[in-house]
Design a protein around this motif. Structure first.
Motif, PDB file in Angstrom:
ATOM      1  N   TRP A 444       0.813  -1.228  -0.128  1.00 27.09           N
ATOM      2  CA  TRP A 444      -0.054   0.028   0.270  1.00 27.09           C
ATOM      3  C   TRP A 444       0.844   1.244  -0.025  1.00 27.09           C
ATOM      4  O   TRP A 444       0.599   1.988  -0.742  1.00 27.09           O
ATOM      5  CB  TRP A 444      -0.832  -0.236   1.045  1.00 27.09           C
ATOM      6  CG  TRP A 444      -2.029   0.891   1.209  1.00 27.09           C
ATOM      7  CD1 TRP A 444      -2.307   1.786   0.195  1.00 27.09           C
ATOM      8  CD2 TRP A 444      -2.992   1.097   1.978  1.00 27.09           C
ATOM      9  NE1 TRP A 444      -3.624   2.650   0.392  1.00 27.09           N
ATOM     10  CE2 TRP A 444      -3.959   1.999   1.599  1.00 27.09           C
ATOM     11  CE3 TRP A 444      -3.606   0.362   3.174  1.00 27.09           C
ATOM     12  CZ2 TRP A 444      -5.167   2.333   2.185  1.00 27.09           C
ATOM     13  CZ3 TRP A 444      -4.766   0.842   3.796  1.00 27.09           C
ATOM     14  CH2 TRP A 444      -5.599   1.621   3.442  1.00 27.09           C
ATOM     15  N   VAL A 445       1.778   1.177   0.977  1.00 21.73           N
ATOM     16  CA  VAL A 445       2.628   2.475   0.949  1.00 21.73           C
ATOM     17  C   VAL A 445       3.575   2.669  -0.381  1.00 21.73           C
ATOM     18  O   VAL A 445       3.732   3.737  -0.986  1.00 21.73           O
ATOM     19  CB  VAL A 445       3.402   2.518   2.102  1.00 21.73           C
ATOM     20  CG1 VAL A 445       2.656   2.615   3.530  1.00 21.73           C
ATOM     21  CG2 VAL A 445       4.570   1.384   2.200  1.00 21.73           C
ATOM     22  N   GLU A 446       3.863   1.503  -0.687  1.00 24.64           N
ATOM     23  CA  GLU A 446       4.533   1.653  -2.151  1.00 24.64           C
ATOM     24  C   GLU A 446       3.923   2.243  -3.277  1.00 24.64           C
ATOM     25  O   GLU A 446       4.410   3.029  -4.203  1.00 24.64           O
ATOM     26  CB  GLU A 446       5.355   0.001  -2.345  1.00 24.64           C
ATOM     27  CG  GLU A 446       6.371  -0.072  -1.519  1.00 24.64           C
ATOM     28  CD  GLU A 446       6.856  -1.709  -1.968  1.00 24.64           C
ATOM     29  OE1 GLU A 446       6.158  -2.041  -2.663  1.00 24.64           O
ATOM     30  OE2 GLU A 446       7.773  -2.078  -1.292  1.00 24.64           O
ATOM     31  N   TRP A 447       2.805   1.808  -3.401  1.00 15.74           N
ATOM     32  CA  TRP A 447       1.613   2.194  -4.344  1.00 15.74           C
ATOM     33  C   TRP A 447       1.431   3.724  -3.998  1.00 15.74           C
ATOM     34  O   TRP A 447       1.431   4.643  -5.067  1.00 15.74           O
ATOM     35  CB  TRP A 447       0.444   1.355  -4.448  1.00 15.74           C
ATOM     36  CG  TRP A 447      -0.632   2.188  -5.268  1.00 15.74           C
ATOM     37  CD1 TRP A 447      -0.740   2.119  -6.406  1.00 15.74           C
ATOM     38  CD2 TRP A 447      -2.106   2.885  -4.735  1.00 15.74           C
ATOM     39  NE1 TRP A 447      -1.729   2.736  -6.980  1.00 15.74           N
ATOM     40  CE2 TRP A 447      -2.664   3.078  -5.770  1.00 15.74           C
ATOM     41  CE3 TRP A 447      -2.338   3.073  -3.396  1.00 15.74           C
ATOM     42  CZ2 TRP A 447      -3.733   3.978  -5.493  1.00 15.74           C
ATOM     43  CZ3 TRP A 447      -3.433   3.860  -3.200  1.00 15.74           C
ATOM     44  CH2 TRP A 447      -4.060   4.112  -4.382  1.00 15.74           C
ATOM     45  N   SER A 448       1.291   4.040  -2.665  1.00 17.31           N
ATOM     46  CA  SER A 448       0.767   5.412  -2.516  1.00 17.31           C
ATOM     47  C   SER A 448       2.113   6.471  -2.836  1.00 17.31           C
ATOM     48  O   SER A 448       1.642   7.500  -3.273  1.00 17.31           O
ATOM     49  CB  SER A 448       0.509   5.441  -1.010  1.00 17.31           C
ATOM     50  OG  SER A 448       0.143   6.812  -0.574  1.00 17.31           O
ATOM     51  N   ASN A 452      -0.343   8.952  -4.750  1.00 18.82           N
ATOM     52  CA  ASN A 452      -0.705   9.976  -3.913  1.00 18.82           C
ATOM     53  C   ASN A 452       0.176  11.135  -3.576  1.00 18.82           C
ATOM     54  O   ASN A 452       1.410  10.980  -4.010  1.00 18.82           O
ATOM     55  CB  ASN A 452      -1.182   9.162  -2.554  1.00 18.82           C
ATOM     56  CG  ASN A 452      -2.567   8.196  -2.920  1.00 18.82           C
ATOM     57  OD1 ASN A 452      -3.110   8.342  -3.709  1.00 18.82           O
ATOM     58  ND2 ASN A 452      -2.529   7.387  -1.991  1.00 18.82           N
ATOM     59  N   SER A 453      -0.204  11.997  -2.798  1.00 18.84           N
ATOM     60  CA  SER A 453       0.569  13.115  -2.545  1.00 18.84           C
ATOM     61  C   SER A 453       1.486  12.796  -1.029  1.00 18.84           C
ATOM     62  O   SER A 453       1.233  11.703  -0.499  1.00 18.84           O
ATOM     63  CB  SER A 453      -0.393  14.282  -2.105  1.00 18.84           C
ATOM     64  OG  SER A 453      -1.295  13.972  -0.775  1.00 18.84           O
ATOM     65  N   LYS A 454       2.525  13.662  -0.807  1.00 18.54           N
ATOM     66  CA  LYS A 454       3.165  13.266   0.111  1.00 18.54           C
ATOM     67  C   LYS A 454       2.339  13.287   1.464  1.00 18.54           C
ATOM     68  O   LYS A 454       2.970  12.496   2.274  1.00 18.54           O
ATOM     69  CB  LYS A 454       4.366  14.337   0.221  1.00 18.54           C
ATOM     70  CG  LYS A 454       5.453  14.263  -0.895  1.00 18.54           C
ATOM     71  CD  LYS A 454       6.386  15.425  -0.760  1.00 18.54           C
ATOM     72  CE  LYS A 454       7.514  15.307  -1.798  1.00 18.54           C
ATOM     73  NZ  LYS A 454       8.403  16.355  -2.009  1.00 18.54           N
ATOM     74  N   GLU A 455       1.500  14.130   1.738  1.00 18.84           N
ATOM     75  CA  GLU A 455       0.678  14.035   2.835  1.00 18.84           C
ATOM     76  C   GLU A 455       0.036  12.821   2.992  1.00 18.84           C
ATOM     77  O   GLU A 455       0.030  12.572   4.177  1.00 18.84           O
ATOM     78  CB  GLU A 455      -0.147  15.302   2.730  1.00 18.84           C
ATOM     79  CG  GLU A 455       0.587  16.896   3.206  1.00 18.84           C
ATOM     80  CD  GLU A 455       1.242  17.201   1.716  1.00 18.84           C
ATOM     81  OE1 GLU A 455       0.930  16.556   0.714  1.00 18.84           O
ATOM     82  OE2 GLU A 455       2.036  18.356   1.731  1.00 18.84           O
TER      83      GLU A 455
END
Length: 629
Positions: A444-448, A452-455
């Motif tokens: 999930w975090v690797e995809w984000s 997604n944004s840094k925030e």
């Protein structure tokens, strides 16, 4: 004891004199041998005996034999072996005998003696070793098999081998391996006698002196073993193992037929039986059409065989609708699909058949979890992306607690750039328990990071630390710190480290990473580095496992000084020079923590006691500080 040792050394003198006389050893080398042998003798004559002393003595004697062998080869001298090698070999046997009598339970010691006897072709001695070993270790079938094989293959004594197998079966009446090897041995014996008889007949020799029983020649002894075995051991796997052994011999057609009939009668509800019967169709011939070319004939023949196999499998899943049976069917289809072929038509048929079988197993809700992943990957390979998405969703619906299934589904959605990725992640972490869900959060975090944004990514990292298991949070902390440095620089990494440095548990890599980040800065701050090292020492410096993780190996007392040296190098790398008092304090703290209960470690790079006393008066009273200054 001294007199006994002197007697044993004197007993060596004749062989040593022969070695010197024939020019294999010099007088100086003879003295060295006597000196070494005396030292080894003293060790094995003590009251408190140690196994290592016997092993070292035996190894020394074996090395001596190897050296004599090389010297003989070099000078071309092959005489006096009875006077030289024979006495050394007998002494080694005596050492092995004493050692195995003292440490009877050490199987490796017995096997070393067996290997030595085999190397030097000491058959009579080896027979005695096997007898003694089996008397001590009758509960190990592998040793019985080893002894029987040696009797059969090296001493050519089928009677002795048969006797050993029968004794072994009295101790282990339900050992599958013993029955398999006994069965094989009798078939090998029958084959050997058939060859002997054939050679005699070809030479037109009179067979009156030799008795060849027709029952033995036809494998009747093996048949008796088989019938006794299946009374005690059940299961298709055992039947198939005996059948595979029988197929190695060309005179066992009747025996193979009997095993196959019993297999079908006794194990009709076992998936292995159906799997074997289906695959057996591949070994049978077919009737391709005569107008086909050679390549077409081969492809057509293979296609017909595979269709017959699938017909048997279809009958199997109807008669035995279980998950294990469908697994056998799908595995067969995948194996055939992965076989190379130049025929596009055959490749197309295999693919269609495999996808059809996957679908049928899924519709029956009997497709195993492990095969869903292979199904999804196959669909993606052939470009059926929508079907792959549907299958992945169905897999997570059926196995809602499976981390691997959710991971596979999410990988598919990410690969297809689906808009449902975030929603699917939320659903996954709701369904899966916190323990073991680390792969999902990592994905999930690797995809984000890319989507997604840094925030949002930072919020996701912070959320993961509170949700997942504490042991798994260690990995997420490392990834969080690394992400903060890559996307926010030093200040961001420092802020993340500060927010986490009291949130246990930690990993050593977490502190290492922060130390590396600090050292990469142009204006490296000594106080920060000192803080990171002190925190790492407080967490990991007081345990052997922590020191081992830091050093890369289990440390000895003196090896712990590497931690201190690593600190020194870090400060010198940062400033280009040693940093005086603060540097020594960190080194001292490391030593005090790691070796306070061990031998004192000599502190490197500072050797003047008066200088230390003047520079660091607060440390003079410490025993570690005062020692070896």
């Amino acid at each position: 004891m001294a007199e006994r040792i002197e007697q044993r050394i004197e007993a060596r003198l004749p062989e040593l004199e022969q070695l010197e006389r024939v020019g294999l050893f010099t007088r100086k080398e003879i003295r060295a041998v006597i000196k070494k042998a005396s030292a080894l003798e003293y060790k094995i004559q003590r009251r408190a005996l140690h196994k290592e002393d016997f092993i070292n003595y035996i190894q020394y004697e074996i090395n001596l034999l190897e050296l004599i062998k090389k010297r003989r080869s070099r000078i071309g001298y092959s005489f006096k072996k009875d006077e030289i090698e024979y006495s050394i070999v007998q002494r080694i046997h005596g050492l092995f005998k004493r050692a195995t009598e003292k440490w009877k339970d050490d199987v490796q010691l017995w096997l070393s003696h067996v290997a030595f006897c085999r190397k030097w072709n000491k058959k009579n001695q080896l027979s005695k070793v096997f007898s003694a070993m089996l008397a001590i270790h009758p509960n190990k079938p592998a040793l019985w098999i080893m002894a029987a094989k040696w009797e059969m293959e090296e001493r050519f004594s089928s009677e002795s081998a048969r006797h050993l197998f029968l004794r072994a079966l009295r101790f282990h009446p339900e050992s599958t391996k013993l029955y398999q090897e006994y069965f094989r041995m009798e078939l090998m014996h029958a084959e050997k006698q058939r060859k002997e008889k054939k050679e005699f007949e070809q030479a037109k020799m009179d067979l009156g002196e030799f008795s060849y029983s027709e029952e033995v020649l036809n494998g009747e002894m093996a048949r008796i073993i088989y019938r006794n075995a299946i009374e005690k051991i059940k299961g298709a796997e055992f039947y198939l193992s005996l059948l595979s052994i029988a197929k190695l011999f060309d005179f066992t057609q009747d025996l193979q037929k009997e095993i196959l009939e019993n297999l079908q009668a006794e194990n009709a509800d076992d998936p292995l039986t159906w799997d074997y019967m289906a695959r057996r169709e591949l070994e049978m011939g077919s009737l391709p059409s005569p107008e086909c070319t050679s390549k077409q004939m081969k492809a057509s023949e293979v296609a017909q065989k595979e269709e017959r196999c699938c017909a048997v499998f279809d009958e199997a899943v109807t008669a035995l609708p279980t998950e294990a049976m469908w697994k056998c069917y799908v595995t067969f289809c995948l194996e055939r699909l992965n076989r190379k072929t130049n025929s596009e038509e055959l490749r197309r048929k295999r693919l269609e058949r495999t996808l059809c079988v996957f679908s049928r197993a899924h519709e029956s809700t009997l497709l195993p979890e492990t095969l869903y992943k292979q199904w999804v990957h196959l669909l993606l390979e052939v470009g059926l992306t929508e079907k792959a998405t549907e299958v992945a969703a169905a897999a997570t619906k059926r196995f809602s607690q499976s981390v691997e299934m959710w991971h596979t589904r999410l990988q598919v959605l990410i690969k297809l750039n689906s808009s449902d990725v975030a929603q699917c992640f939320e659903e996954a972490v709701r369904q899966v328990k916190s323990k073991g869900c680390l792969p999902l959060w990592t994905l999930w975090v690797e995809w984000s990071e890319g989507a997604n944004s840094k925030e949002d990514t930072q919020a996701l990292y912070q959320r993961s630390l509170f949700v997942i298991n504490p042991a798994d949070s260690v990995t997420m902390k490392e990834k969080y710190l690394d992400w903060a440095y890559r996307h926010g620089g030093y200040k961001k990494a420092k802020k993340v480290f500060t927010s986490l440095h009291e949130s246990r548990p930690f990993s050593l890599e977490f502190f290492r990473k922060m130390i590396e980040i600090e050292k990469e800065q142009e204006s490296c701050k000594m106080l920060n580095l000192r803080e990171y090292y002190e925190r790492a020492l407080r967490e990991f410096g007081s345990t052997d496992s922590g020191v081992e993780a830091f050093l890369g190996a289990k440390p000895s007392p003196r090896q712990t000084s590497k931690l201190r040296e690593h600190s020194l190098e870090s400060f010198e790398d940062a400033r280009g020079r040693a940093s005086g008092k603060i540097c020594f304090q960190i080194h001292f703290a490391a030593n005090w923590t790691l070796v306070k209960n061990a031998d004192y470690i000599e502190l490197a790079n500072v050797s003047d006691r008066q200088y230390r006393s003047a520079e660091f008066p607060e440390l003079v009273g410490c025993p570690h500080f005062c020692t070896r200054f």
